[in-house]
Design an enzyme around this catalytic site. Sequence first.
Site, PDB file in Angstrom:
ATOM      1  CE  LYS A  29      15.120  57.112  34.860  1.00  0.00           C
ATOM      2  NZ  LYS A  29      16.365  57.295  34.196  1.00  0.00           N
ATOM      3  CG  HIS A  72      37.848  41.664  30.162  1.00  0.00           C
ATOM      4  ND1 HIS A  72      39.053  42.321  30.237  1.00  0.00           N
ATOM      5  CD2 HIS A  72      38.147  40.335  30.228  1.00  0.00           C
ATOM      6  CE1 HIS A  72      40.042  41.441  30.307  1.00  0.00           C
ATOM      7  NE2 HIS A  72      39.512  40.225  30.320  1.00  0.00           N
TER       8      HIS A  72
END
Length: 464
Positions: A285, A158
């Site tokens: 980034k 999960h």
Amino acid sequence: MSANELWGGRFAKGPAEIMERINASIDFDRRLYAQDIMGSIAHSSMLMAQNIISKADGEKIQEGLQTILREIEAGNFKTDPALEDIHMHVEARLREIIGDAAGRLHTARSRNDQVATDFRLWVRDTIDHLDSELDDLQKALLDQAAAEADTVMPGFTHLQAAQPVTFGHHMLAYVEMFGRDRSRLADARSRMNESPLGSAALAGTSFPIDREMTAKELGFDRPTANSLDGVSDRDFALEFLSFASICSMHLSRLAEEIVIWSSAQFRFVECSDSFSTGSSIMPQKKNPDAAELVRGKAGRSAGAFTSLLMMMKGLPMTYGKDMQEDKEPVFDAVDNLQLCLAAMSGMIRDITVNGDIMTAASGAGFTTATDLADWLVRELDMPFRDAHHVTGSLVKLAETENCGLEDLTLAQMHSVEERITEEIYSVLGVENSVASRVSYGGTSPVRVREQIALWRSKLADKGN
Ligand code: ARG
């Protein structure tokens, strides 16, 4: 020459321009040129052997075909939409080179069995290439698995931390997936390896052809047994695309993990500069573009599969021109899959694994709770359901104390279950947890190393 001269006996006018455009497939089916020429060489050898055409004509035909092969390979081949497809282009060029004898090549053959043969040969060649590209990816994964066989990371269900596992074990999971993909390819290959050549238009032919001979020459196991099925079957392309869809799905899952792992929140791995890009506005980034594209492109294989399946589902026996639409989805899926496999192999080889960060994260979320419950069962002879309950209370206590299970004092543990001893701490560390998972297929480094060795010898045996 216009197409009309090839089939135009009963047509008064040439096709409308729009008809020519919708009808032409040369822009994409030129990719079948090598298979088309190979098929024609095999067919003409058989026609000669069976005395259906003279040796003189057959030899002229074969020399002409070799010339055309060289021309195409040298990039000197002009195409013309009026000639529709690769089959008519090759035949028209053959006529230019050798004259009337060219007209004998198509004896006892139709474009229907010709295209079915060419396309099978193309898919078969592609399968062989892809198999070695998958081999390469499996080796990249195995090398990472070997380097990180002991590196502990959180295992998830999960996407919630579940139990500690090793990065090597995680890499091996993908080795298994790509192994199944290769076995799907092998299955599809052996089922498709029958020659439709000689089915002719649909009913077979009255000429004394030898289908065993052409099948053998083209590397097929045998001729197809029913001429109607021979010209109309595209299962081989569908099976291939079903492989491609599943394999792309596997690649996409791995790509998604790389995206997650390389985020600032995880930092489990770092992609190399060669497989990342920067941002034009945010200097900090480094984006995992290659992984994102692998994930993004996976949809195309599934789309290709669906499009071919839908194209086929309403077709009555036998050939319908709809079937000309079989090639583009396959070509698109192959091109993208090859790119994705190469990009993924490169990414995996170059990836930096931040083992310390992974290991530090692997205790978070009480991932050794199962080990604790197992200890209660083993050492205190508790039924597992009771042990589960006791462990749940300890997790709750740790949560309240804002600490890990291993940080609870023995006194705190005794407030839940007084029979617990010091021994408990030996199973609460993530390394111990991982080392204890020695069941077959489990995450323990001992088992991981065994699997790596098994896979290495399997891959070496396959000889890629
Ligand atoms: N270009 C055609 C295809 O790809 C070749 C077969 C044409 N056959 C025909 N009967 N018109 O399907």
